[in-house]
Scaffold this motif. Structure first.
Motif, PDB file in Angstrom:
ATOM      1  N   ASP A 212       0.824  -1.287  -0.102  1.00 29.32           N
ATOM      2  CA  ASP A 212      -0.214   0.035  -0.088  1.00 29.32           C
ATOM      3  C   ASP A 212       0.958   1.289   0.041  1.00 29.32           C
ATOM      4  O   ASP A 212       0.200   2.387   0.017  1.00 29.32           O
ATOM      5  CB  ASP A 212      -0.921   0.098   1.263  1.00 29.32           C
ATOM      6  CG  ASP A 212      -2.078  -1.244   0.987  1.00 29.32           C
ATOM      7  OD1 ASP A 212      -2.338  -1.483   0.003  1.00 29.32           O
ATOM      8  OD2 ASP A 212      -2.306  -1.586   2.102  1.00 29.32           O
ATOM      9  N   HIS A 215       1.750   4.567  -5.096  1.00 28.18           N
ATOM     10  CA  HIS A 215       0.577   4.941  -5.664  1.00 28.18           C
ATOM     11  C   HIS A 215       0.622   4.026  -7.327  1.00 28.18           C
ATOM     12  O   HIS A 215       1.722   4.465  -7.830  1.00 28.18           O
ATOM     13  CB  HIS A 215       0.340   6.505  -6.071  1.00 28.18           C
ATOM     14  CG  HIS A 215      -0.837   6.875  -6.921  1.00 28.18           C
ATOM     15  ND1 HIS A 215      -2.095   6.959  -6.551  1.00 28.18           N
ATOM     16  CD2 HIS A 215      -0.663   7.227  -8.163  1.00 28.18           C
ATOM     17  CE1 HIS A 215      -2.600   7.214  -7.460  1.00 28.18           C
ATOM     18  NE2 HIS A 215      -2.095   7.532  -8.532  1.00 28.18           N
ATOM     19  N   LYS A 247       2.095   4.795   5.580  1.00 32.06           N
ATOM     20  CA  LYS A 247       1.968   3.606   4.703  1.00 32.06           C
ATOM     21  C   LYS A 247       3.486   3.492   4.191  1.00 32.06           C
ATOM     22  O   LYS A 247       3.909   2.219   4.383  1.00 32.06           O
ATOM     23  CB  LYS A 247       1.193   3.682   3.321  1.00 32.06           C
ATOM     24  CG  LYS A 247      -0.263   3.889   3.780  1.00 32.06           C
ATOM     25  CD  LYS A 247      -1.051   4.228   2.275  1.00 32.06           C
ATOM     26  CE  LYS A 247      -2.481   4.387   2.579  1.00 32.06           C
ATOM     27  NZ  LYS A 247      -3.611   4.487   1.293  1.00 32.06           N
TER      28      LYS A 247
END
Length: 253
Positions: A212, A215, A247
C-alpha cells in the motif's frame, strides 16, 4: 585467476533482496532451470531469509558477502546534504519537485517497449512544459543509451541524464518521487522518505511489490491525469505525498 574460474563455472546473482510476489512467481515458474551450482550473494541474514523462502533455494547456496546497499543508504541519508547531492549530480538551480525515473531497456514478460517509452516520453513532455520540475533519469547499468539519444542531444534545461555507472545514492537523496514498475530503487527511495509511483499498465497483481506504500497507475490516460493533478504545484504535491507517509513507514518496517 580463481575469480575468473568461478565466473566461468558458476551461475551467480546479487542485489537488494526483499520479499516480493513477483520473485516468488518467477521462481516457481522457472526454478527447474536453475543449476545445482547456482549461487546468490546476500549482505545479511534478513535478505538471505527472503532469498531462501521466495526462491526456494537451499541455505548453503546463499553466501553472506559485503555490506549491502541498504546499509549504505541508511548511513548516507544522515551524512550527505541535499545541496551536496545536487552539486554531485550537476544541478545548479532549485526546483520545486524532483522526479526520478530509473530507466531500463524493454524486457519481454516484464516491461514492454510501449510502456517503457510511454512513461519516459510522458514525463519528458510534462517537464518541458512545467519548468518548476526536474526530471532525473538514471539508466540501468545494462541500459542501451541509444534509447535516450534524442533527450541527450536536445539537452533540456530541467531534464538530467546521469551516467549509468554512477551509484544512485545522490539522486535518491534529493528526489521527491520515483516512477518505476517494480524496481528495487523504489524500495531504496523509501529509505529517504520518497514516494513511489508504480506504472502497472498490464494490471498484473504479481507486479504490485510495494504493498500500500505506492500509488499505482494502470492506464496511460491515468498517468497524464495524475501528473496534471498532482505535480502542477509544490503545495498540492506535498499534501499528496504526505498522505502516504504512514504507509511508507509501515512498508519499511
Amino acid at each position: 585467476r580463481e575469480l575468473e574460474t568461478f565466473k566461468e563455472n558458476t551461475h551467480y546473482d546479487l542485489g537488494l533482496r526483499t520479499s516480493s510476489p513477483f520473485t516468488k512467481y518467477i521462481s516457481e515458474k522457472h526454478h527447474k532451470f536453475l543449476t545445482n551450482n547456482f549461487i546468490r550473494f546476500s549482505p545479511n541474514e534478513i535478505e538471505k531469509k527472503h532469498i531462501v523462502e521466495d526462491i526456494n533455494v537451499s541455505e548453503d547456496s546463499v553466501i553472506i558477502f559485503g555490506a549491502g546497499r541498504l546499509i549504505k543508504h541508511f548511513e548516507k541519508k544522515n551524512l550527505v546534504t541535499k545541496e551536496e547531492s545536487m552539486k554531485e549530480i550537476g544541478i545548479k538551480k532549485d526546483y520545486e519537485i524532483y522526479v526520478f525515473l530509473p530507466f531500463s531497456n524493454p524486457l519481454p514478460g516484464y516491461a514492454s517497449a510501449e510502456e517503457v517509452y510511454y512513461v519516459l516520453n510522458t514525463l519528458v513532455e510534462f517537464a518541458k512544459i512545467h519548468k518548476n520540475i526536474a526530471v532525473i533519469i538514471k539508466p540501468n547499468y545494462s541500459a542501451d543509451l541509444s534509447y535516450l539519444s534524442d533527450i541527450i542531444f536536445k539537452k533540456y534545461d530541467n531534464i538530467y541524464i546521469l551516467d549509468k555507472n554512477v551509484p544512485p545514492d545522490h539522486v535518491l537523496n534529493i528526489t521527491d518521487i520515483v516512477f518505476c514498475k517494480i524496481s528495487t530503487l523504489g524500495k531504496e527511495a523509501m529509505i529517504y522518505d520518497q514516494q513511489v509511483v508504480s506504472t502497472l499498465f498490464d494490471n498484473e497483481k504479481i507486479f504490485k511489490v510495494f504493498g500500500d506504500a505506492a500509488h499505482y497507475i494502470y492506464t496511460k490516460e491515468e498517468l497524464s491525469f495524475f501528473l496534471e493533478k498532482t505535480l502542477y504545484s509544490k503545495a498540492t504535491f506535498i499534501q499528496w505525498k504526505n498522505s502516504f507517509k504512514e504507509k511508507r513507514k509501515f512498508f519499511m518496517q
